[in-house]
Scaffold this active site. Structure first.
Site, PDB file in Angstrom:
ATOM      1  N   HIS A  84       0.846  -1.194   0.000  1.00 11.92           N
ATOM      2  CA  HIS A  84       0.000   0.000   0.000  1.00 11.92           C
ATOM      3  C   HIS A  84       0.883   1.246   0.000  1.00 11.92           C
ATOM      4  O   HIS A  84       1.259   1.750   1.060  1.00 11.92           O
ATOM      5  CB  HIS A  84      -0.902   0.003   1.232  1.00 11.92           C
ATOM      6  CG  HIS A  84      -1.807  -1.186   1.325  1.00 11.92           C
ATOM      7  ND1 HIS A  84      -1.356  -2.434   1.704  1.00 11.92           N
ATOM      8  CD2 HIS A  84      -3.140  -1.314   1.090  1.00 11.92           C
ATOM      9  CE1 HIS A  84      -2.372  -3.282   1.697  1.00 11.92           C
ATOM     10  NE2 HIS A  84      -3.460  -2.632   1.327  1.00 11.92           N
ATOM     11  N   HIS A 103      -2.067  -0.896   7.165  1.00  9.88           N
ATOM     12  CA  HIS A 103      -1.797  -1.239   5.768  1.00  9.88           C
ATOM     13  C   HIS A 103      -0.695  -0.357   5.194  1.00  9.88           C
ATOM     14  O   HIS A 103       0.016  -0.761   4.278  1.00  9.88           O
ATOM     15  CB  HIS A 103      -3.070  -1.092   4.926  1.00  9.88           C
ATOM     16  CG  HIS A 103      -3.700   0.255   5.009  1.00  9.88           C
ATOM     17  ND1 HIS A 103      -4.553   0.626   6.019  1.00  9.88           N
ATOM     18  CD2 HIS A 103      -3.601   1.335   4.197  1.00  9.88           C
ATOM     19  CE1 HIS A 103      -4.961   1.870   5.832  1.00  9.88           C
ATOM     20  NE2 HIS A 103      -4.393   2.324   4.727  1.00  9.88           N
ATOM     21  N   PRO A 111      -5.963  -4.837  11.203  1.00 10.26           N
ATOM     22  CA  PRO A 111      -7.421  -4.827  11.355  1.00 10.26           C
ATOM     23  C   PRO A 111      -7.844  -3.421  11.803  1.00 10.26           C
ATOM     24  O   PRO A 111      -7.521  -2.985  12.915  1.00 10.26           O
ATOM     25  CB  PRO A 111      -7.671  -5.865  12.454  1.00 10.26           C
ATOM     26  CG  PRO A 111      -6.421  -6.692  12.518  1.00 10.26           C
ATOM     27  CD  PRO A 111      -5.305  -5.761  12.144  1.00 10.26           C
ATOM     28  N   LEU A 112      -8.527  -2.701  10.952  1.00  9.48           N
ATOM     29  CA  LEU A 112      -8.765  -1.286  11.214  1.00  9.48           C
ATOM     30  C   LEU A 112      -9.570  -1.074  12.491  1.00  9.48           C
ATOM     31  O   LEU A 112     -10.464  -1.842  12.823  1.00  9.48           O
ATOM     32  CB  LEU A 112      -9.470  -0.644  10.018  1.00  9.48           C
ATOM     33  CG  LEU A 112      -8.605  -0.560   8.750  1.00  9.48           C
ATOM     34  CD1 LEU A 112      -9.411  -0.015   7.579  1.00  9.48           C
ATOM     35  CD2 LEU A 112      -7.367   0.285   8.989  1.00  9.48           C
ATOM     36  N   ASN A 140      -7.881  11.642   3.732  1.00 14.94           N
ATOM     37  CA  ASN A 140      -7.559  11.709   2.301  1.00 14.94           C
ATOM     38  C   ASN A 140      -8.767  11.495   1.383  1.00 14.94           C
ATOM     39  O   ASN A 140      -8.631  11.533   0.158  1.00 14.94           O
ATOM     40  CB  ASN A 140      -6.441  10.715   1.950  1.00 14.94           C
ATOM     41  CG  ASN A 140      -6.830   9.263   2.186  1.00 14.94           C
ATOM     42  OD1 ASN A 140      -7.991   8.885   2.064  1.00 14.94           O
ATOM     43  ND2 ASN A 140      -5.843   8.444   2.531  1.00 14.94           N
ATOM     44  N   HIS A 196      -3.886   3.103  -3.564  1.00 10.44           N
ATOM     45  CA  HIS A 196      -4.079   2.582  -2.204  1.00 10.44           C
ATOM     46  C   HIS A 196      -3.368   1.257  -1.963  1.00 10.44           C
ATOM     47  O   HIS A 196      -2.523   1.166  -1.076  1.00 10.44           O
ATOM     48  CB  HIS A 196      -5.569   2.408  -1.903  1.00 10.44           C
ATOM     49  CG  HIS A 196      -5.836   1.627  -0.656  1.00 10.44           C
ATOM     50  ND1 HIS A 196      -5.645   2.160   0.601  1.00 10.44           N
ATOM     51  CD2 HIS A 196      -6.268   0.334  -0.465  1.00 10.44           C
ATOM     52  CE1 HIS A 196      -5.943   1.239   1.506  1.00 10.44           C
ATOM     53  NE2 HIS A 196      -6.328   0.131   0.887  1.00 10.44           N
ATOM     54  N   PHE A 248     -20.932 -12.544  24.963  1.00  9.22           N
ATOM     55  CA  PHE A 248     -20.464 -11.321  24.331  1.00  9.22           C
ATOM     56  C   PHE A 248     -18.984 -11.382  23.948  1.00  9.22           C
ATOM     57  O   PHE A 248     -18.411 -10.372  23.528  1.00  9.22           O
ATOM     58  CB  PHE A 248     -20.740 -10.123  25.237  1.00  9.22           C
ATOM     59  CG  PHE A 248     -22.206  -9.927  25.522  1.00  9.22           C
ATOM     60  CD1 PHE A 248     -23.154 -10.127  24.525  1.00  9.22           C
ATOM     61  CD2 PHE A 248     -22.647  -9.590  26.788  1.00  9.22           C
ATOM     62  CE1 PHE A 248     -24.507  -9.976  24.778  1.00  9.22           C
ATOM     63  CE2 PHE A 248     -23.998  -9.435  27.056  1.00  9.22           C
ATOM     64  CZ  PHE A 248     -24.932  -9.629  26.055  1.00  9.22           C
ATOM     65  N   HIS A 303     -28.615 -15.296  25.309  1.00  7.17           N
ATOM     66  CA  HIS A 303     -27.519 -15.116  26.258  1.00  7.17           C
ATOM     67  C   HIS A 303     -26.799 -16.421  26.597  1.00  7.17           C
ATOM     68  O   HIS A 303     -25.845 -16.399  27.379  1.00  7.17           O
ATOM     69  CB  HIS A 303     -28.044 -14.468  27.545  1.00  7.17           C
ATOM     70  CG  HIS A 303     -28.314 -13.004  27.421  1.00  7.17           C
ATOM     71  ND1 HIS A 303     -29.117 -12.478  26.430  1.00  7.17           N
ATOM     72  CD2 HIS A 303     -27.866 -11.946  28.144  1.00  7.17           C
ATOM     73  CE1 HIS A 303     -29.173 -11.168  26.572  1.00  7.17           C
ATOM     74  NE2 HIS A 303     -28.416 -10.814  27.588  1.00  7.17           N
TER      75      HIS A 303
END
Length: 684
Positions: A51, A91, A141-142, A208, A282, A455, A491
């Site tokens: 990238h 990235h 991982p964003l 950007n 990119h 969760f 649950h």
């Protein structure tokens, strides 16, 4: 360029702005940034993968940060009082690798850059923690980087309250992307940071306007600055290619009493004549012709993977900009009355005799034989451990009274007061887990926190990263089966244990009673190579052992009750189902069938034992697995002559005892499965 620009006009406008910037006289800062751009283009081209656009666009902002604001010394990238820098937009990893090379970090030389994205290279496709000491965390991982940075900033504030400003006084800086801010986790983390007033956290947003699909206006039109203001952040918008504006914004951030977001309006792929300002820059190499034209536009005449000596020297000078500050800090540390304790905490070593209160509790459990939920037993274990281990900082995602993660007498961390040792994370499971990662990565803290086991899916990406980064974080995940009862199938985590056990380097502990719970807590604290999950029951469970000597859970599984004579069957269970196995054992004995009961609280540790031990525990007799969850994964321990007693689908809403009866997870079902299995063997 305003955020209201039409998507179809963005590339042309970006090229026009780029032309105007390139027409300006070249400053020293610009030329230093160009070195980053050139290296990014070269490395991605050679790897034929990567990238280039983000490093080219954020080179100016990164140059300002590393030459004007960041406190670091390339000679000692693990200096405890350094500023933390997190490249959340992982990235764009060549931005980080170029900076490490240019500033003189050993282990990231030109040879390593030329091996970008190749096997065993520290310059991996995305930054990986442990590949180089200056890489603060694994990103890619964003949303994870910015969210873990919140934990780092919180760790700094807490440790400053504990050890004082003379030892702990640093900042946390982040470069993030549009994608980071779109991910839901960034909302959770930024909200928490604003609430806690983490003023030493600054995020530089690479604004950007480009996503893979095209202009961000396709899907992202909110006013990000107003959003962060609503969280309680200070905000500033700057031209991301103007060194003066960048430097001024960084200076303002250092004086702010709030966390700060700096929106850096940039051109992705800056200097590329055709691909700048487009998604084309990119995630793929620019190509030889585009690179040649981009370097020509920059006035960059050096050969590929070459930085002129004078320019490299200026960068290395920047890498030494805080060397004097580090030396002064080392002198303060040498004379500091808390030096030994500080160094112990930062090294991740547990205090001497830390386990004595826990051993005393185990002795009490052996005497009292309490019938309590393992979540209650966990709270009693924490009552022994937290006062003895000052690095332990707890919390919960708004379920303190249910997870039982609080300890009497331990104060909470609140906005402006960071001396406490308990964080109220709110209903932010994902942000909580990422912040815990950041606290562990920072050093000096062993984070633990709770929510319901169901969760775990909300926090799974951060938990996976903790495993990948080998971080000691402890998740207390309660209400671990249909045993939670009336809250019903929404649950009841029938599939969750299997999904967690699938994560490499994650230890999943499911203790059977109070004694095993205390033992599993000891193992989780001793485990420095990765995260742990304690899957704990809501319902009360009978005590199964009346001795507190050896930690039987330390081998992952053990024979709780051997057969009286030759084994006819081995009953293997975890957690709340172990006592069912014990009852079934007694009922089978009445029928003349001798059964052994194996408790298997941690599959991962048991799998690490030698084959002879595992064979001795599991035996050669037919095996019955018992767990109030789906059977996925149990084949590993059961073999061919076996049966499984557990769930086959979702649960239901009813009292717990009715549910176990309804779904056939009972001693009678174990006895029936055993007699059927042995009858089949006899007929062969």
């Amino acid at each position: 360029m305003a955020s209201t620009d039409s998507p179809s006009n963005i590339p042309n406008m970006a090229l026009a702005v780029q032309a105007a910037i390139l027409a300006l006289p070249v400053t020293e800062e610009r030329r230093m940034a160009d070195a980053i751009r050139a290296l990014a283009m070269d490395a991605v081209q050679k790897a034929n993968s990567g990238h280039p656009g983000m490093p080219m666009g954020m080179a100016d902002a990164a140059t300002s940060l590393f030459t004007k604001a960041l406190k670091y010394d390339a000679a000692d990238p693990r200096w405890p009082d350094r500023d933390r820098f997190v490249l959340s937009a992982g990235h764009g990893s060549m931005l980080l690798y170029a900076l490490l090379y240019l500033t003189g970090n050993a282990g990231m030389g030109m040879e390593e850059l030329q091996q970008f994205r190749q096997l065993h290279s520290p310059a991996a496709g995305h930054p990986e923690y442990g590949e180089h000491p200056a890489i603060e965390m694994t990103t890619g991982p964003l949303g994870q980087g910015i969210s873990s940075a919140v934990g780092m900033a919180l760790a700094e504030r807490h440790l400053a309250a504990r050890f004082g400003k003379s030892l702990v006084d640093h900042r946390t800086w982040v470069i993030c992307s549009d994608g980071d801010l779109q991910e839901g986790i960034s909302h959770e983390a930024a909200s928490l940071a604003g609430h806690l007033r983490l003023e030493k956290l600054t995020v530089l947003w690479d604004d950007n306007h480009i996503s893979i699909d095209g202009d961000t206006e396709l899907s992202f039109s909110e006013d990000v600055l107003k959003r962060f203001q609503a969280y309680g952040w200070a905000v500033k918008r700057v031209d991301g290619h103007d060194a003066g504006q960048l430097g001024a914004a960084l200076a303002v951030a250092q004086r702010s009493k709030k966390p700060t977001l700096i929106a850096c309006r940039t051109i992705i792929g800056f200097s590329a004549p055709k691909k700048a300002g487009t998604a084309g820059s990119h995630g793929s190499p620019l190509g030889a012709d585009e690179i040649a034209s981009a370097k020509s536009a920059l006035g960059w005449n050096a050969e590929p993977f070459t930085v002129p000596d004078g320019l490299k020297a200026r960068w290395e000078e920047a890498g030494r900009r805080s060397a004097g500050t580090r030396r002064s800090w080392l002198k303060r540390l040498a004379k500091h009355p808390m030096r030994v304790e500080f160094e112990r905490a930062m090294a991740g070593k547990l205090p001497e005799n830390w386990a004595e209160p826990l051993n005393a509790l185990r002795a009490t459990f052996a005497t009292e034989m309490p019938k309590i939920g393992t979540r209650i037993a966990s709270q009693r274990a924490l009552g022994a451990l937290v006062p003895a281990v000052p690095e332990m900082v707890g919390g919960s995602a708004d379920l303190t009274g249910s997870n039982n993660t609080d300890v009497k007498g331990i104060a909470s961390i609140t906005p402006g007061n960071y001396a406490g040792r308990y964080v109220h994370y709110g209903v932010r499971e994902h942000g909580m887990a990422a912040a815990m990662n950041g606290m562990a990565l920072h050093g000096g803290i062993i984070p633990y926190a709770g929510t319901f086991l169901i969760f775990a899916d909300y926090l799974r990406p951060a938990l996976r990263l903790a495993a990948l980064m080998h971080q000691r974080v402890i998740h207390v995940l309660t209400h671990d089966s249909i045993g939670l009862g009336e809250d019903g199938p929404t649950h009841q985590p029938v599939e969750t244990l299997a999904s967690l056990r699938a994560i490499p380097n994650l230890a999943v502990f499911r203790p059977a009673d109070a004694m095993e719970t205390a033992e599993c807590w000891e193992l989780a604290l001793r485990r420095t190579e990765g995260p742990s999950v304690l899957a704990l029951s809501r319902q009360a469970l009978p005590a199964l052992r009346d001795e507190a000597g050896e930690n039987h859970c330390a081998r992952g599984g053990y024979v709780l009750a051997e057969a009286d004579g030759e084994r006819g069957v081995t009953l293997i269970a975890t957690g709340s189902e172990v006592h069912l196995a014990m009852t079934a054992r007694a009922q089978l004995a009445e029928q003349g069938i001798q059964a052994a009961v194996v408790s298997l609280p941690c599959w991962e540790i048991f799998a690490q034992q030698d084959e002879a031990y595992r064979a001795a525990v599991l035996g050669e007799a037919p095996r019955i697995g018992i767990e109030a969850a789906l059977g996925f994964g149990w084949d590993r321990w059961l073999g061919v002559r076996s049966a499984f007693i557990g769930m086959t689908g979702f649960g239901a809403s009813a009292p717990a005892d009715k549910l176990f009866e309804h779904f056939g997870i009972t001693p009678a079902a174990v006895v029936a499965a055993t007699t059927k299995l042995l009858g089949q063997d006899a007929s062969k």
